[in-house]
Design a protein around this motif. Structure first.
Motif, PDB file in Angstrom:
ATOM      1  N   GLU A  22      -1.286   1.884  -1.044  1.00 36.76           N
ATOM      2  CA  GLU A  22      -2.302   2.916  -0.829  1.00 36.76           C
ATOM      3  C   GLU A  22      -2.192   4.014  -1.874  1.00 36.76           C
ATOM      4  O   GLU A  22      -3.202   4.559  -2.331  1.00 36.76           O
ATOM      5  CB  GLU A  22      -2.164   3.501   0.580  1.00 36.76           C
ATOM      6  N   HIS A  23      -0.962   4.351  -2.246  1.00 33.39           N
ATOM      7  CA  HIS A  23      -0.760   5.393  -3.258  1.00 33.39           C
ATOM      8  C   HIS A  23      -1.344   4.951  -4.597  1.00 33.39           C
ATOM      9  O   HIS A  23      -2.035   5.718  -5.279  1.00 33.39           O
ATOM     10  CB  HIS A  23       0.731   5.697  -3.394  1.00 33.39           C
ATOM     11  N   ALA A  24      -1.066   3.685  -4.987  1.00 42.79           N
ATOM     12  CA  ALA A  24      -1.608   3.169  -6.247  1.00 42.79           C
ATOM     13  C   ALA A  24      -3.128   3.125  -6.207  1.00 42.79           C
ATOM     14  O   ALA A  24      -3.796   3.426  -7.196  1.00 42.79           O
ATOM     15  CB  ALA A  24      -1.043   1.776  -6.525  1.00 42.79           C
ATOM     16  N   ARG A  25      -3.684   2.770  -5.068  1.00 41.87           N
ATOM     17  CA  ARG A  25      -5.144   2.738  -4.937  1.00 41.87           C
ATOM     18  C   ARG A  25      -5.731   4.131  -5.081  1.00 41.87           C
ATOM     19  O   ARG A  25      -6.777   4.317  -5.710  1.00 41.87           O
ATOM     20  CB  ARG A  25      -5.540   2.149  -3.578  1.00 41.87           C
ATOM     21  N   SER A  26      -5.074   5.102  -4.469  1.00 43.51           N
ATOM     22  CA  SER A  26      -5.606   6.467  -4.503  1.00 43.51           C
ATOM     23  C   SER A  26      -5.632   7.015  -5.927  1.00 43.51           C
ATOM     24  O   SER A  26      -6.452   7.879  -6.253  1.00 43.51           O
ATOM     25  CB  SER A  26      -4.784   7.389  -3.598  1.00 43.51           C
ATOM     26  N   LEU A  27      -4.726   6.511  -6.783  1.00 44.06           N
ATOM     27  CA  LEU A  27      -4.686   6.941  -8.177  1.00 44.06           C
ATOM     28  C   LEU A  27      -5.440   5.973  -9.094  1.00 44.06           C
ATOM     29  O   LEU A  27      -5.456   6.153 -10.309  1.00 44.06           O
ATOM     30  CB  LEU A  27      -3.235   7.066  -8.649  1.00 44.06           C
ATOM     31  N   CYS A  28      -6.033   4.931  -8.486  1.00 44.42           N
ATOM     32  CA  CYS A  28      -6.818   3.937  -9.239  1.00 44.42           C
ATOM     33  C   CYS A  28      -5.987   3.221 -10.297  1.00 44.42           C
ATOM     34  O   CYS A  28      -6.454   2.953 -11.395  1.00 44.42           O
ATOM     35  CB  CYS A  28      -8.034   4.574  -9.871  1.00 44.42           C
ATOM     36  N   VAL A  29      -4.719   2.924  -9.961  1.00 48.95           N
ATOM     37  CA  VAL A  29      -3.861   2.171 -10.885  1.00 48.95           C
ATOM     38  C   VAL A  29      -3.348   0.898 -10.223  1.00 48.95           C
ATOM     39  O   VAL A  29      -2.375   0.304 -10.681  1.00 48.95           O
ATOM     40  CB  VAL A  29      -2.683   3.035 -11.380  1.00 48.95           C
ATOM     41  N   ASP A  30      -3.997   0.455  -9.151  1.00 46.70           N
ATOM     42  CA  ASP A  30      -3.546  -0.736  -8.442  1.00 46.70           C
ATOM     43  C   ASP A  30      -3.809  -2.013  -9.244  1.00 46.70           C
ATOM     44  O   ASP A  30      -3.262  -3.068  -8.917  1.00 46.70           O
ATOM     45  CB  ASP A  30      -4.218  -0.843  -7.071  1.00 46.70           C
ATOM     46  N   THR A  31      -4.639  -1.949 -10.293  1.00 46.13           N
ATOM     47  CA  THR A  31      -4.888  -3.128 -11.131  1.00 46.13           C
ATOM     48  C   THR A  31      -4.022  -3.138 -12.389  1.00 46.13           C
ATOM     49  O   THR A  31      -4.133  -4.060 -13.195  1.00 46.13           O
ATOM     50  CB  THR A  31      -6.369  -3.208 -11.542  1.00 46.13           C
ATOM     51  N   HIS A  32      -3.175  -2.116 -12.579  1.00 49.35           N
ATOM     52  CA  HIS A  32      -2.313  -2.064 -13.759  1.00 49.35           C
ATOM     53  C   HIS A  32      -1.208  -3.113 -13.622  1.00 49.35           C
ATOM     54  O   HIS A  32      -0.539  -3.203 -12.590  1.00 49.35           O
ATOM     55  CB  HIS A  32      -1.686  -0.682 -13.892  1.00 49.35           C
ATOM     56  N   VAL A  33      -1.001  -3.920 -14.648  1.00 49.55           N
ATOM     57  CA  VAL A  33       0.000  -4.990 -14.611  1.00 49.55           C
ATOM     58  C   VAL A  33       1.352  -4.458 -15.083  1.00 49.55           C
ATOM     59  O   VAL A  33       1.465  -3.836 -16.128  1.00 49.55           O
ATOM     60  CB  VAL A  33      -0.437  -6.175 -15.500  1.00 49.55           C
ATOM     61  N   CYS A  34       2.373  -4.704 -14.264  1.00 51.84           N
ATOM     62  CA  CYS A  34       3.747  -4.323 -14.595  1.00 51.84           C
ATOM     63  C   CYS A  34       4.600  -5.584 -14.704  1.00 51.84           C
ATOM     64  O   CYS A  34       4.285  -6.609 -14.117  1.00 51.84           O
ATOM     65  CB  CYS A  34       4.341  -3.417 -13.507  1.00 51.84           C
ATOM     66  N   GLU A  35       5.686  -5.485 -15.466  1.00 50.20           N
ATOM     67  CA  GLU A  35       6.553  -6.652 -15.657  1.00 50.20           C
ATOM     68  C   GLU A  35       7.953  -6.360 -15.101  1.00 50.20           C
ATOM     69  O   GLU A  35       8.546  -5.350 -15.427  1.00 50.20           O
ATOM     70  CB  GLU A  35       6.672  -7.003 -17.144  1.00 50.20           C
TER      71      GLU A  35
END
Length: 241
Positions: free
Chosen positions: A228-241
């Motif tokens: 939910e936190h990532a969604r609220s900042l609109c970074v839930d689609t950012h790919v991490c490794e």
């Protein structure tokens, strides 16, 4: 997905509660974006660009088949990484702690052999380790020039961390836990554990690629689509490794 309130008759309590909840949610979103613009991005233009792309992205996993617009600038990718990194590190620490994964200790003067240990989380504990962190802009530019023809959307390791395991069983347990984590979406996996998974240039599995040489590793690229936190900042689609 989020629950939706069914319409009810005028005068009932339902619609009033729904409007209040929606208004409160809108105020929270506006405060979040206002803070980002003034204190993190420090750029109205970049803020408007991220806001526009976030509307195009939609919700995570709810719109199968939708073509998301890829990241187009290094500034945008770096801004996303700055926002998502702490959340990502917390996820890595938790899975490492639960699966026997260790981090590489920061090297004090005089030590010649690498040492590893578990991380309990928290700022004081994290300072003891040599973390991957956010890839520097200089490293990104070099990689874009050499490998990706300056296509920023191919950079999947802007946020990256490494866990070290003593046994294959521990690695397997961690991978299963990541796959079962509803807050994460796995988008790519690479492994050098088995030479048959990396056929050589001829395509023959009996002739393993040069990538099989050196340290064995499994690379997992993921997105924090259920956070939910990532969604609220609109970074839930950012790919991490």
């Amino acid at each position: 997905g989020s629950a939706r309130v069914q319409p009810s008759e005028e005068g009932s309590e339902g619609p009033r509660k729904s409007r209040k909840s929606s208004a409160a949610s809108d105020m929270a979103v506006n405060r979040t974006w206002g803070y980002l613009q003034g204190n993190v991005l420090q750029s109205q233009k970049l803020h408007e660009t991220m806001l526009r792309y976030s509307h195009q992205a939609g919700g995570p996993l709810e719109h199968e088949g939708v073509n998301f617009m890829p990241v187009q600038t290094l500034d945008q990718l770096h801004a996303q990484a700055c926002l998502v990194y702490d959340m990502f590190l917390e996820v890595v620490v938790n899975h490492g702690r639960n699966s026997g994964g260790n981090f590489k200790l920061a090297s004090p003067g005089g030590r010649t052999v690498a040492a590893f240990g578990p991380c309990s989380g928290g700022k004081m504990s994290v300072k003891q380790f040599q973390l991957g962190g956010i890839k520097s802009v200089a490293s990104c530019v070099r990689k874009l020039d050499i490998a990706y023809s300056r296509d920023v959307s191919f950079l999947l390791d802007m946020c990256r961390e490494t866990l070290y395991f003593d046994t294959v069983a521990d690695i397997t347990a961690c991978l299963k836990a990541i796959a079962a984590d509803k807050s994460l979406e796995i988008v790519q996996v690479k492994s050098t554990m088995d030479p048959r998974a990396l056929p050589g240039e001829s395509g023959n599995c009996d002739e393993p690629s040069w990538l099989y040489a050196g340290m064995r590793f499994i690379s997992v690229c993921l997105r924090m689509v259920g956070s939910e936190h990532a969604r609220s900042l609109c970074v839930d689609t950012h790919v991490c490794e």
